[in-house]
Design an enzyme around this catalytic site. Structure first.
Site, mmCIF file in Angstrom:
data_model
loop_
_atom_site.group_PDB
_atom_site.id
_atom_site.type_symbol
_atom_site.label_atom_id
_atom_site.label_comp_id
_atom_site.label_asym_id
_atom_site.label_seq_id
_atom_site.Cartn_x
_atom_site.Cartn_y
_atom_site.Cartn_z
ATOM 1 N N ARG A 1 7.983 -17.511 38.540
ATOM 2 C CA ARG A 1 7.288 -16.225 38.388
ATOM 3 C C ARG A 1 7.552 -15.370 39.632
ATOM 4 O O ARG A 1 7.327 -15.812 40.768
ATOM 5 C CB ARG A 1 5.792 -16.494 38.263
ATOM 6 C CG ARG A 1 4.947 -15.261 38.007
ATOM 7 C CD ARG A 1 3.462 -15.591 38.157
ATOM 8 N NE ARG A 1 2.955 -16.387 37.046
ATOM 9 C CZ ARG A 1 2.280 -15.873 35.997
ATOM 10 N NH1 ARG A 1 2.050 -14.573 35.930
ATOM 11 N NH2 ARG A 1 1.841 -16.660 35.038
ATOM 12 N N ALA A 2 8.019 -14.146 39.416
ATOM 13 C CA ALA A 2 8.401 -13.296 40.558
ATOM 14 C C ALA A 2 7.189 -12.924 41.396
ATOM 15 O O ALA A 2 7.219 -12.995 42.626
ATOM 16 C CB ALA A 2 9.110 -12.043 40.059
ATOM 17 N N HIS B 1 11.349 -15.218 33.866
ATOM 18 C CA HIS B 1 10.534 -15.918 34.872
ATOM 19 C C HIS B 1 9.592 -16.882 34.150
ATOM 20 O O HIS B 1 9.156 -16.617 33.029
ATOM 21 C CB HIS B 1 9.709 -14.925 35.691
ATOM 22 C CG HIS B 1 10.524 -13.947 36.466
ATOM 23 N ND1 HIS B 1 11.324 -14.318 37.520
ATOM 24 C CD2 HIS B 1 10.678 -12.599 36.337
ATOM 25 C CE1 HIS B 1 11.920 -13.236 38.012
ATOM 26 N NE2 HIS B 1 11.559 -12.183 37.313
ATOM 27 N N GLU C 1 13.532 -10.240 30.356
ATOM 28 C CA GLU C 1 12.401 -10.648 31.187
ATOM 29 C C GLU C 1 11.258 -11.191 30.352
ATOM 30 O O GLU C 1 10.099 -11.080 30.728
ATOM 31 C CB GLU C 1 11.914 -9.485 32.082
ATOM 32 C CG GLU C 1 11.297 -10.003 33.368
ATOM 33 C CD GLU C 1 10.821 -8.906 34.316
ATOM 34 O OE1 GLU C 1 11.277 -7.762 34.179
ATOM 35 O OE2 GLU C 1 10.027 -9.224 35.207
ATOM 36 N N HIS D 1 14.900 -9.058 43.951
ATOM 37 C CA HIS D 1 13.634 -8.979 43.214
ATOM 38 C C HIS D 1 12.472 -9.157 44.175
ATOM 39 O O HIS D 1 12.306 -10.208 44.765
ATOM 40 C CB HIS D 1 13.604 -10.068 42.133
ATOM 41 C CG HIS D 1 12.681 -9.769 40.983
ATOM 42 N ND1 HIS D 1 11.369 -9.395 41.159
ATOM 43 C CD2 HIS D 1 12.901 -9.780 39.640
ATOM 44 C CE1 HIS D 1 10.818 -9.192 39.961
ATOM 45 N NE2 HIS D 1 11.720 -9.407 39.029
#
Lengths: 341, 341
Positions: free
Chosen positions: B70-71, B8, B283, B177
């Site tokens: 960015r999650a 991300h 990640e 996610h």
């Protein structure tokens, strides 16, 4: 001796469900409320109902099961708080009768009349009753009495403190165990239980609960949810969040059980979780009752997995099977010692 | 070549957060709305911002990162649907620019403008834009746009079907996610992410989604949450629920990534999850950035763990590092082949 610390009474006589139906039907129509909390279940019927558990103890070689009401049956979110109080008493009384009839085979753990939005302190009268009057050695405590919507505060919130004070005073541990899910996203045994285990551990990691309650003990069931598999993540998160190492921060107070239904899972658990924090359990007759075609044995015959782990010494295995349980459940230890066990 | 399928953009220039502040301040005071979606970030600043990722690729020996916004920043539950649409475009455009500037190092995955209660089909225009116009190879799909209250339907609900039809038509997989959690029970990277992974898998086990969409592909990140650790439980639950074996029922369509931050976890995963279903990922720069004192290496240097698993053959490792990713992300495979990679 081998103590299985996680068994629920999932073979209840049908009168229990009939009583529950009347209780809940009584919300819509007071005329349908149960006239009495006497379920009309005789001792013989009770003994008969736990024959499957006794057979499994014998077949699998365990000696004593720490036995509590059906977890999904607690359903704290259903009905009213008053209904929940009556329901908890009825369920706990059945457990008490079984443990009185078969004291060699079962030790009692109770359910609490938690209710969404109600102060956890409201559970104290039932907690005191089952421990002081009925000799229970532990309780199940739901971190989500809302049944899958998680509308209450985390376990580290001060609203829980009066209940924790009583748990410490009475020397009983709490197994952190949710009940059924009314949220269609969460299958109860396939998602909600695992998620609650993981969530509870992370709440403890974030908070400082055991600084305030150094003698409080929690059992996180189902192997701790996702935690052992992600042990590196949790160690790393604790480090990033400037928490003490997990060994000091939570692992003096938290135990994981072995309800993990394949050998590789148990093997991993024994690699990363200190042996002093592992309690033997199978949850028989629980979520997964079938036979694993890969092994020809029941998935939940977890003793086989623990026996297979070569890296465990005899002394390690004795801790997992017995010693740690006596430490986590001091009232059980005293009861056993009084009987010379 | 080594493809890291889960990165991300967590090193965004400060203009992005300033834009978001203006967006959300604009709900209270329309005069504060951002005048333009041009963030004023030049190419040099963008290149500078991903230097940490490039350094890690080099240090750890990976070649290409599948890169998405960015999650936790997606925050579908914040603001209004219109704000989310603008926010998704802005975030996706930044990813597109980075992948255009550094096509050897990054391939683009997008965020969708999901909004609690809104039909998932509303995401189709942005999905088509990023795939058809910008060359994205996948998307992140949140199973809980409510941000931790899980108020929407499961992934198997038919309301998702129009979006799935489009994913299949465009040949892009979805990584399942979640984003940040506004529920104080769930720490985002320590509980919400893990729970969502576990929950999604169980929803797929319960349902029959891939009978309706045999070509739909989901990536479940963070090693699949609790699933590999409890693989016996899931095999047993499928059996009890009379579902087909998991190999047929879900594992033709589901991949797990290797974002598991210690060797024993990766070792377990490779023991129980078929090698064809494992995608290499770290990640980086993600949830756990520190150095593990037990190894002296970064927790999230997952390549080391995969390299250490002795039971994997060279061909297995090639699948995990590259082959499976090319299969899961066919548009990426075609892009790479067009460049002779």
């Amino acid at each position: 001796m081998i103590i299985d610390i996680h068994g629920h009474y999932t073979t209840e006589p049908p009168q229990l469900a009939a009583f529950r139906d009347k209780q809940l039907a009584g919300i819509a129509d007071p005329a349908r409320r149960p006239a009495t909390a006497d379920l009309g279940i005789g001792d013989e019927q009770l003994l008969k109902s736990v024959e499957p558990q006794l057979k499994m103890q014998k077949d699998r070689g365990s000696d004593l099961t720490i036995f509590s009401p059906r977890a999904s049956g607690m359903a704290h979110h259903v009905g009213t708080e008053a209904i929940g109080i009556q329901w908890s008493r009825v369920c706990n009384d059945l457990i008490h009768r079984i443990c009185t009839l078969l004291p060699e085979n079962f030790a009692a753990v109770g359910q609490l009349p938690q209710f969404p939005g109600a102060p956890p302190a409201n559970c104290i009268p039932e907690l005191e009753r089952i421990v002081k009057e009925l000799g229970f050695v532990g309780v199940n405590l739901s971190p989500d009495p809302s049944g899958g919507y998680w509308t209450g505060p985390p376990l580290t919130d001060r609203s829980w403190y009066p209940l924790y004070e009583k748990l410490v005073e009475l020397e009983v541990p709490a197994m952190i165990h949710v009940s059924s899910s009314c949220n269609p996203n969460f299958h109860f045994t396939g998602a909600h239980y695992m998620n609650a285990d993981t969530t509870a551990f992370m709440q403890l990691l974030q908070g400082d609960l055991f600084r305030d309650f150094p003698a409080l003990r929690f059992v996180i069931p189902h192997g701790g949810g996702a935690v052992p598999f992600h042990w590196g993540r949790y160690r790393g998160l604790a480090q990033e969040m400037k928490r003490p190492p997990l060994s000091e921060h939570v692992m003096k107070n938290v135990f994981f059980d072995t309800c993990v239904y394949h050998y590789p899972g148990i093997e991993l658990m024994t690699k990363v979780i200190p042996v002093d924090n592992i309690l033997f359990a199978s949850e028989m007759l629980g979520a997964v009752k079938g036979i694993d075609p890969e092994t020809g044995h029941h998935y939940d015959d977890t003793r086989r997995y623990v026996d297979q782990v070569k890296s465990l010494s005899d002394s390690d295995r004795k801790k997992i099977f017995e010693g740690n349980a006596r430490r986590a459940y001091p009232r059980l230890d005293r009861q056993l010692k009084a009987k010379g066990r």
